[in-house]
Design a protein around this motif. Structure first.
Motif, mmCIF file in Angstrom:
data_model
loop_
_atom_site.group_PDB
_atom_site.id
_atom_site.type_symbol
_atom_site.label_atom_id
_atom_site.label_comp_id
_atom_site.label_asym_id
_atom_site.label_seq_id
_atom_site.Cartn_x
_atom_site.Cartn_y
_atom_site.Cartn_z
ATOM 1 N N ARG A 139 0.824 -1.204 0.000
ATOM 2 C CA ARG A 139 0.000 0.000 0.000
ATOM 3 C C ARG A 139 0.865 1.263 0.000
ATOM 4 N NH1 ARG A 139 -2.606 -3.265 -1.569
ATOM 5 N NH2 ARG A 139 -4.617 -4.092 -0.895
ATOM 6 N N ARG A 140 1.958 1.232 0.710
ATOM 7 C CA ARG A 140 2.852 2.416 0.733
ATOM 8 C C ARG A 140 3.901 2.223 -0.373
ATOM 9 N NH1 ARG A 140 2.276 5.767 5.112
ATOM 10 N NH2 ARG A 140 4.392 6.554 4.899
ATOM 11 N N ILE A 141 3.560 2.727 -1.550
ATOM 12 C CA ILE A 141 4.386 2.537 -2.743
ATOM 13 C C ILE A 141 5.060 3.862 -3.089
ATOM 14 C CG2 ILE A 141 4.392 1.891 -5.175
ATOM 15 C CD1 ILE A 141 1.787 0.321 -4.600
ATOM 16 N N ALA A 142 6.368 3.910 -2.975
ATOM 17 C CA ALA A 142 7.125 5.128 -3.287
ATOM 18 C C ALA A 142 7.399 5.204 -4.784
ATOM 19 C CB ALA A 142 8.436 5.143 -2.508
ATOM 20 N N LEU A 143 7.658 6.417 -5.254
ATOM 21 C CA LEU A 143 8.022 6.652 -6.654
ATOM 22 C C LEU A 143 9.359 7.376 -6.706
ATOM 23 C CD1 LEU A 143 6.798 6.405 -9.621
ATOM 24 C CD2 LEU A 143 6.430 8.872 -9.411
ATOM 25 N N LEU A 144 10.285 6.846 -7.508
ATOM 26 C CA LEU A 144 11.612 7.434 -7.680
ATOM 27 C C LEU A 144 11.727 7.962 -9.107
ATOM 28 C CD1 LEU A 144 14.596 7.893 -6.767
ATOM 29 C CD2 LEU A 144 15.043 5.530 -7.496
ATOM 30 N N HIS A 145 12.003 9.267 -9.244
ATOM 31 C CA HIS A 145 12.093 9.842 -10.588
ATOM 32 C C HIS A 145 13.236 10.850 -10.669
ATOM 33 C CE1 HIS A 145 10.080 13.641 -9.364
ATOM 34 N NE2 HIS A 145 9.277 12.869 -8.647
ATOM 35 N N ASN A 146 13.566 11.247 -11.898
ATOM 36 C CA ASN A 146 14.685 12.166 -12.129
ATOM 37 C C ASN A 146 14.409 13.577 -11.649
ATOM 38 O OD1 ASN A 146 16.425 10.342 -13.427
ATOM 39 N ND2 ASN A 146 15.473 10.698 -15.414
ATOM 40 N N ASN A 147 13.116 13.950 -11.582
ATOM 41 C CA ASN A 147 12.703 15.322 -11.309
ATOM 42 C C ASN A 147 13.149 16.255 -12.444
ATOM 43 O OD1 ASN A 147 11.264 17.130 -9.707
ATOM 44 N ND2 ASN A 147 13.112 17.882 -8.687
ATOM 45 N N SER A 148 12.929 15.790 -13.667
ATOM 46 C CA SER A 148 13.362 16.547 -14.842
ATOM 47 C C SER A 148 12.340 17.571 -15.303
ATOM 48 C CB SER A 148 13.622 15.576 -16.000
ATOM 49 O OG SER A 148 12.403 14.959 -16.406
ATOM 50 N N GLY A 149 11.070 17.376 -14.930
ATOM 51 C CA GLY A 149 10.027 18.269 -15.409
ATOM 52 C C GLY A 149 9.532 17.949 -16.803
ATOM 53 N N HIS A 150 10.004 16.846 -17.415
ATOM 54 C CA HIS A 150 9.552 16.482 -18.754
ATOM 55 C C HIS A 150 8.083 16.074 -18.721
ATOM 56 C CE1 HIS A 150 13.958 15.449 -19.814
ATOM 57 N NE2 HIS A 150 13.690 16.699 -20.110
ATOM 58 N N PRO A 151 7.347 16.354 -19.793
ATOM 59 C CA PRO A 151 5.912 16.013 -19.807
ATOM 60 C C PRO A 151 5.625 14.541 -19.542
ATOM 61 C CG PRO A 151 6.433 17.502 -21.609
ATOM 62 C CD PRO A 151 7.742 17.120 -20.983
ATOM 63 N N ILE A 152 6.435 13.632 -20.104
ATOM 64 C CA ILE A 152 6.191 12.198 -19.883
ATOM 65 C C ILE A 152 6.366 11.860 -18.412
ATOM 66 C CG2 ILE A 152 7.049 9.873 -20.358
ATOM 67 C CD1 ILE A 152 5.464 11.061 -22.647
ATOM 68 N N GLU A 153 7.438 12.356 -17.806
ATOM 69 C CA GLU A 153 7.663 12.098 -16.381
ATOM 70 C C GLU A 153 6.527 12.673 -15.545
ATOM 71 O OE1 GLU A 153 11.698 12.248 -14.088
ATOM 72 O OE2 GLU A 153 10.754 14.214 -13.867
ATOM 73 N N ASN A 154 6.065 13.864 -15.876
ATOM 74 C CA ASN A 154 4.954 14.474 -15.136
ATOM 75 C C ASN A 154 3.686 13.630 -15.254
ATOM 76 O OD1 ASN A 154 6.589 16.584 -14.390
ATOM 77 N ND2 ASN A 154 5.906 17.953 -16.022
ATOM 78 N N THR A 155 3.451 13.049 -16.431
ATOM 79 C CA THR A 155 2.298 12.161 -16.613
ATOM 80 C C THR A 155 2.429 10.930 -15.729
ATOM 81 O OG1 THR A 155 1.958 12.897 -18.899
ATOM 82 C CG2 THR A 155 1.028 10.756 -18.283
#
Length: 369
Positions: free
Chosen positions: A197-213
């Motif tokens: 239930r507690r699922i973290a998300l790891l991302h680049n924090n690039s601000g790209h539209p795909i990443e934001n989606t």
């Protein structure tokens, strides 16, 4: 003479391109030496060398060791149809290498010659300018190479371009993307089925539209995602390899997050997360389940091998080549978007949530009178 209203190397570049386009320089003939051109244009040799670099990178001219610089066969024509440029970032990532290999294979199947080019964002602007001047079909991996100025240039000549992994169709640029909404749901549904239930998300924090989606879909699929401690922003600088930054971020953020599972938005991030989890004494998958988007060699041979969302890169390349060809033939009516369905690949980095199993045992234990 070189004008002073723009960088000197761009003025030298324009001088060379005018000579090529006018037929003054013919295919398979040698240019004057860098020293002679520098003297003629009243610039230094380094400026001439920088101007040539963009033409060499795009394959319009070639430097022959010990013999000088030549206009390539067909380099002076405006017909680049038999060549396709495949433009990638200049850091050596496993996904990028796989895209390059797949592009060469797909190009060969179509009797096209592919030129793999690795660039930084500053070099990209001049490369796009050259591709437009010589009408070279060009496929671009849509990461941090695409600055606002470069996007504007591409949009003005969109029939020559296809962008992978970044949705720019709203700007009039043909794009091929994975169905990220469906993909993130596949990953979260699988983790939910294992009791997480507690699922973290790891991302680049690039601000790209795909990443934001992808971030938005994760938040809509996971009720616990409203907790800010479950969003791990790696803050990967442009052109840097993500694994190191992911390692540092997970090392700092995982202990206080309460996460039992982690979604990484690419395999490089996932490998950094695996290393951090081991450092923290959170073995994968016994104590932490990790899933990734990519299904690259890096993820397949990680320890343990990663459960992943396979974006189907071969199909991305097939669609991008088809989109380029279709838009060259019907440039008056561009097709702007093709979407590729991903699939879930189960490996050993996921397991039932230990906390969920513990709660089930407590619930199933009869009350003692």
């Amino acid at each position: 003479m070189v004008k002073n209203s723009q960088p000197k190397f761009q003025s030298v570049y324009d001088y060379l391109v005018r000579g090529i386009e006018s037929g003054f320089y013919r295919p398979e003939t040698r240019f004057p030496s860098e020293r002679k051109l520098a003297e003629k244009l009243n610039v230094n040799v380094a400026t001439v060398r920088r101007a040539f670099r963009d033409l060499i990178t795009s394959g319009v001219v070639e430097k022959r060791v010990g013999d000088g610089t030549y206009l390539t066969r067909g380099g002076g024509t405006a017909n680049g149809a038999e060549y396709v440029n495949i433009v990638l970032s200049n850091y050596q990532g496993d996904t990028q290498d796989e895209i390059a290999e797949l592009a060469l294979e797909e190009g060969a199947r179509r009797n096209l010659r592919c030129r793999i080019v690795r660039l930084g964002s500053e070099e990209m602007a001049m490369f796009v300018r050259t591709a437009i001047r010589f009408r070279q079909p060009t496929m671009v991996l849509g990461d941090d190479l695409l600055t606002a100025a470069t996007i504007r240039d591409i949009a003005g000549n969109a029939w020559l371009f296809a962008v992978l992994a970044n949705r720019l169709d709203q700007l009039g640029i043909p794009s091929v993307i994975g169905d990220d909404h469906h993909g993130i749901r596949l990953l979260t549904d699988r983790l939910h089925s294992l009791g997480h239930r507690r699922i973290a998300l790891l991302h680049n924090n690039s601000g790209h539209p795909i990443e934001n989606t992808q971030i938005a879909v994760w938040k809509s699929c996971c009720p616990e995602a409203a907790r800010p401690e479950l969003e791990f922003r790696a803050n990967v600088p442009s052109g840097e390899h993500p694994a190191e930054y992911a390692y540092e971020k997970v090392l700092r953020s995982l202990p206080g997050s309460g996460a039992t599972a982690l979604i990484a938005l690419n395999d490089e991030l996932a490998v950094g997360a695996l290393s951090a989890a081991a450092e923290l004494g959170r073995p994968v998958p016994a104590s932490l389940s990790v899933v990734s988007i990519g299904d690259s060699v890096l993820g397949r041979f990680a320890t343990p091998p990663l459960t992943e969302l396979n974006p189907n890169l071969p199909e991305h390349l097939r669609q991008a080549f088809s989109l380029l060809r279709r838009n060259q033939e019907l440039s008056y009516k561009l097709e702007l978007l093709r979407i590729v369905e991903p699939e879930l690949v189960e490996r050993r980095s996921t397991a039932p949530c230990v906390a969920a199993e513990r709660m089930e045992r407590i619930t199933d234990t009869p009350l003692q009178s």
